[in-house]
Motif scaffolding. Structure first.
Motif, PDB file in Angstrom:
ATOM      1  N   GLY A  19     -26.350  15.761  10.416  1.00  9.33           N
ATOM      2  CA  GLY A  19     -25.861  14.908   9.328  1.00  9.33           C
ATOM      3  C   GLY A  19     -24.702  14.038   9.774  1.00  9.33           C
ATOM      4  N   LEU A  20     -23.770  14.611  10.527  1.00  8.06           N
ATOM      5  CA  LEU A  20     -22.633  13.854  11.058  1.00  8.06           C
ATOM      6  C   LEU A  20     -23.124  12.743  11.981  1.00  8.06           C
ATOM      7  N   CYS A  21     -24.041  13.062  12.875  1.00  4.47           N
ATOM      8  CA  CYS A  21     -24.565  12.051  13.805  1.00  4.47           C
ATOM      9  C   CYS A  21     -25.245  10.911  13.055  1.00  4.47           C
ATOM     10  N   LEU A  26     -25.389   5.332  11.180  1.00  7.05           N
ATOM     11  CA  LEU A  26     -25.540   4.343  10.113  1.00  7.05           C
ATOM     12  C   LEU A  26     -24.290   3.477   9.974  1.00  7.05           C
ATOM     13  N   ALA A  27     -23.115   4.094  10.096  1.00 10.98           N
ATOM     14  CA  ALA A  27     -21.863   3.329  10.013  1.00 10.98           C
ATOM     15  C   ALA A  27     -21.790   2.301  11.143  1.00 10.98           C
ATOM     16  N   ARG A  28     -22.184   2.696  12.348  1.00 12.38           N
ATOM     17  CA  ARG A  28     -22.204   1.749  13.482  1.00 12.38           C
ATOM     18  C   ARG A  28     -23.165   0.600  13.223  1.00 12.38           C
ATOM     19  N   ALA A  34     -21.489   7.381   1.906  1.00  9.66           N
ATOM     20  CA  ALA A  34     -21.008   8.448   1.028  1.00  9.66           C
ATOM     21  C   ALA A  34     -21.269   9.740   1.789  1.00  9.66           C
ATOM     22  N   VAL A  35     -20.207  10.388   2.226  1.00 10.36           N
ATOM     23  CA  VAL A  35     -20.296  11.572   3.072  1.00 10.36           C
ATOM     24  C   VAL A  35     -20.353  12.812   2.182  1.00 10.36           C
ATOM     25  N   ASN A  36     -21.469  13.532   2.255  1.00  5.24           N
ATOM     26  CA  ASN A  36     -21.658  14.720   1.431  1.00  5.24           C
ATOM     27  C   ASN A  36     -21.828  15.962   2.278  1.00  5.24           C
ATOM     28  N   GLN A  47     -12.424  14.282   7.311  1.00  2.00           N
ATOM     29  CA  GLN A  47     -12.307  13.813   8.692  1.00  2.00           C
ATOM     30  C   GLN A  47     -13.391  12.789   9.013  1.00  2.00           C
ATOM     31  N   VAL A  48     -14.606  13.035   8.543  1.00  6.75           N
ATOM     32  CA  VAL A  48     -15.702  12.103   8.777  1.00  6.75           C
ATOM     33  C   VAL A  48     -15.431  10.785   8.059  1.00  6.75           C
ATOM     34  N   VAL A  49     -14.968  10.870   6.814  1.00 13.30           N
ATOM     35  CA  VAL A  49     -14.624   9.657   6.051  1.00 13.30           C
ATOM     36  C   VAL A  49     -13.570   8.848   6.799  1.00 13.30           C
ATOM     37  N   ASP A  50     -12.526   9.518   7.259  1.00 11.92           N
ATOM     38  CA  ASP A  50     -11.454   8.830   7.988  1.00 11.92           C
ATOM     39  C   ASP A  50     -11.979   8.164   9.262  1.00 11.92           C
ATOM     40  N   GLU A  51     -12.838   8.861   9.979  1.00  7.47           N
ATOM     41  CA  GLU A  51     -13.412   8.308  11.209  1.00  7.47           C
ATOM     42  C   GLU A  51     -14.234   7.049  10.910  1.00  7.47           C
TER      43      GLU A  51
END
Length: 108
Positions: A19-21, A26-28, A34-36, A47-51
């Protein structure tokens, strides 16, 4: 005919692993995320949102239990309200079939 370009994705299970990958990928590609993940992973979600935000995309934390229909509806509604739409839903969970059905009902 104008081409369609998605702008917002909900990614479940995004605090770690696949999920993180997917959220990072997708962000790249220029998608806001929306990080769930489950509420107990709140610090990891943030942390994922901040990244993602540091990479230049918009992101929000949406801790929710995707086995709860009410929490899924709230997740979709919050994403649409805060990020403007829900164009992609990427489920990284064993509960994916029920979530797809719930989300399809909310988006229609």
């Amino acid at each position: 005919m104008p081409s369609y370009h998605p702008h917002v994705a909900i990614v479940t299970g995004a605090a770690q692993g696949i999920g993180l990958c997917i959220a990072q990928y997708l962000a790249r590609d220029g998608i806001d995320i929306a990080v769930n993940d489950i509420p107990s992973k709140g610090a990891q979600i943030q942390q994922v949102v901040d990244e993602i935000k540091n990479s230049g995309r918009n992101a929000i934390a949406i801790p929710a239990d995707i086995t709860s229909e009410e929490e899924v509806k709230a997740m979709v509604e919050t994403t649409a309200r805060e990020l403007g739409s829900v164009d992609i839903v990427r489920i990284c969970s064993i509960e994916s079939f029920s979530l797809k059905c719930i989300v399809a009902g909310v988006i229609r």
